[in-house]
Design a protein around this motif. Structure first.
Motif, PDB file in Angstrom:
ATOM      1  N   PHE A 101     -48.519 -13.844  15.409  1.00 10.19           N
ATOM      2  CA  PHE A 101     -49.109 -12.514  15.536  1.00 10.19           C
ATOM      3  C   PHE A 101     -48.665 -11.598  14.399  1.00 10.19           C
ATOM      4  O   PHE A 101     -49.457 -10.846  13.850  1.00 10.19           O
ATOM      5  N   ILE A 102     -47.398 -11.677  14.041  1.00 12.29           N
ATOM      6  CA  ILE A 102     -46.874 -10.829  12.967  1.00 12.29           C
ATOM      7  C   ILE A 102     -47.512 -11.211  11.627  1.00 12.29           C
ATOM      8  O   ILE A 102     -47.985 -10.351  10.883  1.00 12.29           O
ATOM      9  N   GLU A 103     -47.545 -12.504  11.325  1.00 14.73           N
ATOM     10  CA  GLU A 103     -48.090 -12.967  10.044  1.00 14.73           C
ATOM     11  C   GLU A 103     -49.582 -12.670   9.895  1.00 14.73           C
ATOM     12  O   GLU A 103     -50.075 -12.529   8.787  1.00 14.73           O
ATOM     13  N   ASN A 104     -50.288 -12.593  10.988  1.00 16.89           N
ATOM     14  CA  ASN A 104     -51.726 -12.327  10.939  1.00 16.89           C
ATOM     15  C   ASN A 104     -52.050 -10.860  11.205  1.00 16.89           C
ATOM     16  O   ASN A 104     -53.187 -10.522  11.534  1.00 16.89           O
ATOM     17  N   ASP A 105     -51.038 -10.009  11.064  1.00 14.71           N
ATOM     18  CA  ASP A 105     -51.211  -8.563  11.234  1.00 14.71           C
ATOM     19  C   ASP A 105     -51.922  -8.203  12.538  1.00 14.71           C
ATOM     20  O   ASP A 105     -52.768  -7.313  12.578  1.00 14.71           O
ATOM     21  N   GLN A 106     -51.548  -8.909  13.609  1.00 16.78           N
ATOM     22  CA  GLN A 106     -52.148  -8.632  14.909  1.00 16.78           C
ATOM     23  C   GLN A 106     -51.268  -7.745  15.778  1.00 16.78           C
ATOM     24  O   GLN A 106     -51.635  -7.420  16.888  1.00 16.78           O
ATOM     25  N   LEU A 107     -50.113  -7.383  15.261  1.00 16.45           N
ATOM     26  CA  LEU A 107     -49.226  -6.476  15.990  1.00 16.45           C
ATOM     27  C   LEU A 107     -49.187  -5.143  15.240  1.00 16.45           C
ATOM     28  O   LEU A 107     -48.889  -5.101  14.047  1.00 16.45           O
ATOM     29  N   SER A 108     -49.473  -4.091  15.949  1.00 13.77           N
ATOM     30  CA  SER A 108     -49.414  -2.758  15.359  1.00 13.77           C
ATOM     31  C   SER A 108     -47.948  -2.324  15.255  1.00 13.77           C
ATOM     32  O   SER A 108     -47.054  -2.953  15.839  1.00 13.77           O
ATOM     33  N   LYS A 109     -47.716  -1.235  14.549  1.00 11.16           N
ATOM     34  CA  LYS A 109     -46.357  -0.681  14.469  1.00 11.16           C
ATOM     35  C   LYS A 109     -45.858  -0.328  15.865  1.00 11.16           C
ATOM     36  O   LYS A 109     -44.689  -0.511  16.182  1.00 11.16           O
ATOM     37  N   GLU A 110     -46.779   0.170  16.711  1.00 10.16           N
ATOM     38  CA  GLU A 110     -46.412   0.517  18.088  1.00 10.16           C
ATOM     39  C   GLU A 110     -46.013  -0.733  18.874  1.00 10.16           C
ATOM     40  O   GLU A 110     -45.049  -0.702  19.641  1.00 10.16           O
ATOM     41  N   ASP A 111     -46.756  -1.835  18.660  1.00 10.04           N
ATOM     42  CA  ASP A 111     -46.422  -3.090  19.345  1.00 10.04           C
ATOM     43  C   ASP A 111     -45.028  -3.571  18.942  1.00 10.04           C
ATOM     44  O   ASP A 111     -44.224  -3.963  19.787  1.00 10.04           O
ATOM     45  N   ILE A 112     -44.746  -3.516  17.638  1.00 11.00           N
ATOM     46  CA  ILE A 112     -43.451  -3.967  17.131  1.00 11.00           C
ATOM     47  C   ILE A 112     -42.338  -3.077  17.665  1.00 11.00           C
ATOM     48  O   ILE A 112     -41.284  -3.564  18.089  1.00 11.00           O
ATOM     49  N   SER A 113     -42.587  -1.782  17.676  1.00 16.57           N
ATOM     50  CA  SER A 113     -41.604  -0.842  18.222  1.00 16.57           C
ATOM     51  C   SER A 113     -41.333  -1.132  19.696  1.00 16.57           C
ATOM     52  O   SER A 113     -40.175  -1.126  20.137  1.00 16.57           O
ATOM     53  N   GLU A 114     -42.386  -1.406  20.451  1.00 19.41           N
ATOM     54  CA  GLU A 114     -42.237  -1.728  21.878  1.00 19.41           C
ATOM     55  C   GLU A 114     -41.442  -3.021  22.058  1.00 19.41           C
ATOM     56  O   GLU A 114     -40.580  -3.113  22.934  1.00 19.41           O
ATOM     57  N   LEU A 115     -41.716  -4.028  21.228  1.00 19.35           N
ATOM     58  CA  LEU A 115     -40.956  -5.280  21.297  1.00 19.35           C
ATOM     59  C   LEU A 115     -39.470  -5.042  21.004  1.00 19.35           C
ATOM     60  O   LEU A 115     -38.608  -5.584  21.690  1.00 19.35           O
ATOM     61  N   ARG A 116     -39.184  -4.233  19.994  1.00 14.83           N
ATOM     62  CA  ARG A 116     -37.788  -3.916  19.671  1.00 14.83           C
ATOM     63  C   ARG A 116     -37.109  -3.238  20.863  1.00 14.83           C
ATOM     64  O   ARG A 116     -35.963  -3.549  21.194  1.00 14.83           O
ATOM     65  N   LYS A 117     -37.828  -2.312  21.469  1.00 13.92           N
ATOM     66  CA  LYS A 117     -37.287  -1.590  22.623  1.00 13.92           C
ATOM     67  C   LYS A 117     -36.993  -2.559  23.777  1.00 13.92           C
ATOM     68  O   LYS A 117     -35.925  -2.504  24.387  1.00 13.92           O
ATOM     69  N   ILE A 118     -37.915  -3.447  24.047  1.00 12.15           N
ATOM     70  CA  ILE A 118     -37.737  -4.434  25.129  1.00 12.15           C
ATOM     71  C   ILE A 118     -36.544  -5.328  24.836  1.00 12.15           C
ATOM     72  O   ILE A 118     -35.703  -5.585  25.715  1.00 12.15           O
TER      73      ILE A 118
END
Length: 129
Positions: A101-118
């Motif tokens: 998902f990351i390599e194919n730019d399918q995660l937004s900055k918000e998605d990445i931020s949410e993953l970091r938070k989790i």
């Protein structure tokens, strides 16, 4: 792991209504599903019957209507489907899926931020044990 019946995508739409509203009668299921999907009442009733035969639902007669409750929990079903998806497409490796998902730019900055938070929250909880 508990044996979970195979449920089609259409049957899954019916199951979501039941999980959210159980116990629920046939007319109520028909009304709710009909608002979401353009299916005839007989189609929905057929799916209910199939789900009972598959032992995903149990039914009891209450007056003149049937009332449905689930025999499997939503989190069990979703967990099993998620695991099968991971095995089928990513060899069971969650990190491979996330990397894809990351390599194919399918995660937004918000998605990445949410993953970091989790992940931070998970680390914090693990540290408390």
């Amino acid at each position: 792991m508990k044996e979970i019946p195979k449920i089609s995508e259409a049957e899954f739409e019916v199951m979501k209504v039941i999980w959210k509203n159980e116990p629920i009668s046939t007319p109520e299921v028909v009304e709710i599903v009909s608002k979401k999907v353009d299916w005839k009442p007989n189609t929905i009733q057929t799916m209910l019957s199939r789900l009972v035969k598959k032992k995903a639902l149990k039914t009891r007669k209450h007056g003149r209507v049937f009332v449905y409750t689930s025999l499997i929990e939503e989190h069990e079903y979703v967990g099993q489907k998620s695991e099968l998806f991971l095995k089928q497409f990513f060899g069971g490796a969650l990190n491979s899926m996330v990397l894809n998902f990351i390599e194919n730019d399918q995660l937004s900055k918000e998605d990445i931020s949410e993953l970091r938070k989790i992940l931070s929250e998970r680390d914090r909880k693990e540290g408390e044990k």
